[in-house]
Design an enzyme around this catalytic site. Structure first.
Site, mmCIF file in Angstrom:
data_model
loop_
_atom_site.group_PDB
_atom_site.id
_atom_site.type_symbol
_atom_site.label_atom_id
_atom_site.label_comp_id
_atom_site.label_asym_id
_atom_site.label_seq_id
_atom_site.Cartn_x
_atom_site.Cartn_y
_atom_site.Cartn_z
ATOM 1 N N ASP A 112 38.204 19.980 34.027
ATOM 2 C CA ASP A 112 38.087 20.919 35.155
ATOM 3 C C ASP A 112 36.744 21.634 35.141
ATOM 4 O O ASP A 112 36.182 21.948 36.188
ATOM 5 C CB ASP A 112 39.185 21.989 35.084
ATOM 6 C CG ASP A 112 40.547 21.464 35.450
ATOM 7 O OD1 ASP A 112 40.660 20.263 35.734
ATOM 8 O OD2 ASP A 112 41.495 22.268 35.435
ATOM 9 N N HIS A 153 39.057 32.934 36.524
ATOM 10 C CA HIS A 153 39.908 32.289 35.514
ATOM 11 C C HIS A 153 39.316 32.306 34.103
ATOM 12 O O HIS A 153 40.048 32.085 33.137
ATOM 13 C CB HIS A 153 40.180 30.830 35.895
ATOM 14 C CG HIS A 153 40.988 30.656 37.131
ATOM 15 N ND1 HIS A 153 42.223 31.253 37.313
ATOM 16 C CD2 HIS A 153 40.749 29.947 38.260
ATOM 17 C CE1 HIS A 153 42.705 30.911 38.498
ATOM 18 N NE2 HIS A 153 41.822 30.123 39.101
ATOM 19 N N ASP A 276 39.986 29.785 49.268
ATOM 20 C CA ASP A 276 40.947 28.679 49.210
ATOM 21 C C ASP A 276 42.325 29.091 49.722
ATOM 22 O O ASP A 276 43.235 28.276 49.781
ATOM 23 C CB ASP A 276 41.051 28.097 47.795
ATOM 24 C CG ASP A 276 41.187 29.154 46.719
ATOM 25 O OD1 ASP A 276 41.345 30.343 47.049
ATOM 26 O OD2 ASP A 276 41.129 28.794 45.523
ATOM 27 N N TYR A 315 37.273 25.279 48.925
ATOM 28 C CA TYR A 315 36.886 23.887 48.674
ATOM 29 C C TYR A 315 36.718 23.055 49.940
ATOM 30 O O TYR A 315 36.352 21.897 49.848
ATOM 31 C CB TYR A 315 37.896 23.265 47.697
ATOM 32 C CG TYR A 315 38.030 24.145 46.478
ATOM 33 C CD1 TYR A 315 37.022 24.194 45.530
ATOM 34 C CD2 TYR A 315 39.126 25.003 46.328
ATOM 35 C CE1 TYR A 315 37.094 25.052 44.449
ATOM 36 C CE2 TYR A 315 39.212 25.865 45.243
ATOM 37 C CZ TYR A 315 38.195 25.892 44.313
ATOM 38 O OH TYR A 315 38.249 26.742 43.244
#
Length: 504
Positions: A112, A153, A276, A315
């Protein structure tokens, strides 16, 4: 504005406190659009350049102080992140990564969060913008914007969910030097787990996250996760289901955030505006319009509290650029025309070439009963906070030295590089088409969030800042973040350590 935004979409008033002109600064580095996560990866820093191009064509850059961020230094990043993790990010390259397999696994880098050319410079740039924005708010600006930031994150010792350095935590630490309480609000579709975890045991930072909850990355953010020790009830999680629309979203956002502002009374607000959560996002499953998303910015702006606006996820990059351009207009108090002016990326916005796009007709799986239940539970949690915690500052941590210079050199006392002016880079746009199927190759995994909290007094916070290590007080290489100390109230002893079970 029309009524399509449901609970949102009303124009900013032209009179009264909310209609007053705000002093807004905007951070942008022309190189940010050149960073490339790799073929098929949905995270595209190029969206920041697209947003900047729209801002220029709409005439918004002339109405803000435009600043090139000074890159965050190692010691700035180590105020939250572990020394060895920062050293790894600084040293690893695509050519050398095969020689560091164990470190890649240890720090969760490689899938990721891939290694790409200029990775560390990218981290320094987006973190520098967020910390620089916090410094500006501490010195009189009303609103600071860094669309390259918002990477929520990242953990103390590992990358996660396309995020390497948690610029949000670093910015909040900067704000805490001047403000007793800081509020963090997250409207990305993913749970703001890295920020919540960092401040899970303190009452000086309240975190509120509105996110998709269920079988969805990162798998955290249950409504029952409310904070720990002194931080109990200072974490709020708003779990949502697929297809939520503007009206349903605002039926939660406005009453919850209105109560938060009343009860917590923050000195500054950080709003992560992950796009998003918009309808039609490549990785998302919500159904918000740009107007509905921006209504959150409009609402938080109306409280006239210093406001840091950050980017985050997003995205479908043409819609990300649309959204953050429109929200910059909201920050400035200007309504933008829907018909898009000609710009370097005009072909991206066809066939309508408009700023706004209609939401889809997807099913809203959030029933009225579910929304009422969520709102009731969270308002009940807030009712248990009888008053905003107070903090006595006896010593302020030293200033973060972030020299920056605006295009017009408005502030002669600011130190900056000779090449620190903003420049438009007219490099050919990257192609965002033809890669939809490749998203499936990006691993979306659940991961436990481990947290270790140490309660110290406020003077200890200042001491840690003065040593350049911030709240990181445990041993180098620890995989568990030591959190920002919470307020010591008279008669209370420092309480226990968070066992981290909230992050599973």
């Amino acid at each position: 504005m029309d009524a399509s935004a449901g609970g949102g979409g009303n124009s900013l008033p032209t009179t009264g406190a909310d209609g007053s002109k705000r002093r807004v600064c905007y951070f942008y580095d022309a190189e940010v659009g050149n960073y490339y996560y790799g073929q098929g990866h949905p995270m595209k820093p190029h969206r920041i350049r697209m947003t900047h191009a729209l801002l220029g064509r709409y005439g918004l850059l002339d109405q803000m102080q435009v600043l090139r961020p000074h890159p965050a230094r190692d010691r700035d990043l180590c105020r939250f992140h572990a020394d060895d993790y920062v050293a790894f990010l600084r040293s690893v390259t695509p050519e050398t990564q095969q020689d560091q397999i164990r470190a890649l696994k240890r720090f969760n880098v490689g899938e990721d969060c891939p290694v790409f050319d200029g990775l560390y410079s990218f981290c320094q740039t987006y973190a520098g913008g967020s910390v620089g924005g916090a410094v500006k708010l501490n010195h009189g600006h009303d609103i600071a914007i860094n669309w390259a930031g918002g990477l929520h994150h990242a953990k103390k010792c590992e990358a996660s969910g396309f995020c390497y350095v948690n610029d949000i935590v670093l910015a909040i630490l900067e704000l805490l030097k001047y403000h007793q309480r800081v509020l963090y609000v997250d409207i990305d579709i993913h749970h703001g787990d890295g920020v919540e975890e960092a401040f899970y045991t303190t009452d000086r930072v309240m975190t509120v996250s509105f996110h998709k909850f269920g079988d969805y990355f990162p798998g955290t953010g249950d409504i029952r996760d409310v904070g720990h020790s002194k931080g109990k009830y200072y974490s709020l999680n708003v779990p949502l289901d697929d297809g939520i629309d503007d009206e349903s979203y605002q039926s939660l956002f406005k009453p919850i955030m209105g109560k938060v502002m009343e009860v917590f009374n923050p000195g500054a607000v950080v709003l992560q505006c992950g796009a998003d959560s918009l309808s039609g996002d490549r990785l998302g499953c919500f159904n918000l319009s740009i107007k509905g998303h921006a209504e959150c910015v409009r609402f938080m702006r109306s409280f006239n509290v210093p406001l840091l606006l950050l980017g985050g996820g997003g995205y479908t990059i043409r819609n990300v650029a649309r959204c953050w351009c429109y929200e910059t207009g909201v920050a400035l108090g200007h309504e933008l025309t829907d018909k898009m002016p000609a710009n370097e990326y005009y072909e991206y916005f066809g066939p309508d070439y408009t700023l706004h796009v209609a939401p889809s007709n997807m099913e809203n799986k959030n029933t009225r009963h579910q929304l009422d239940d969520i709102r009731s539970k969270l308002l009940d949690n807030l009712s248990k906070l009888r008053h905003a915690p107070s903090v006595q500052f006896q010593e302020r941590p030293p200033e973060t030295e972030l020299p920056e210079q605006d295009e017009d050199k408005e502030n002669a006392d600011e130190r900056g590089d000779a090449d620190s002016d903003v420049e438009m880079n007219d490099a050919k746009p990257l192609d965002d088409s033809g890669r939809r199927s490749s998203i499936q190759g990006v691993r979306m995994k659940k991961e436990p969030a481990e947290t270790e909290a140490t309660d110290l007094d406020v003077n200890s916070v200042a001491a840690e800042h003065s040593r350049g290590s911030g709240p990181v007080a445990d041993g180098v290489g620890s995989s568990k973040p030591t959190l920002v100390p919470s307020t010591e109230r008279p008669g209370e002893e420092g309480r226990g350590i968070d066992d981290g079970t909230h992050g599973t």
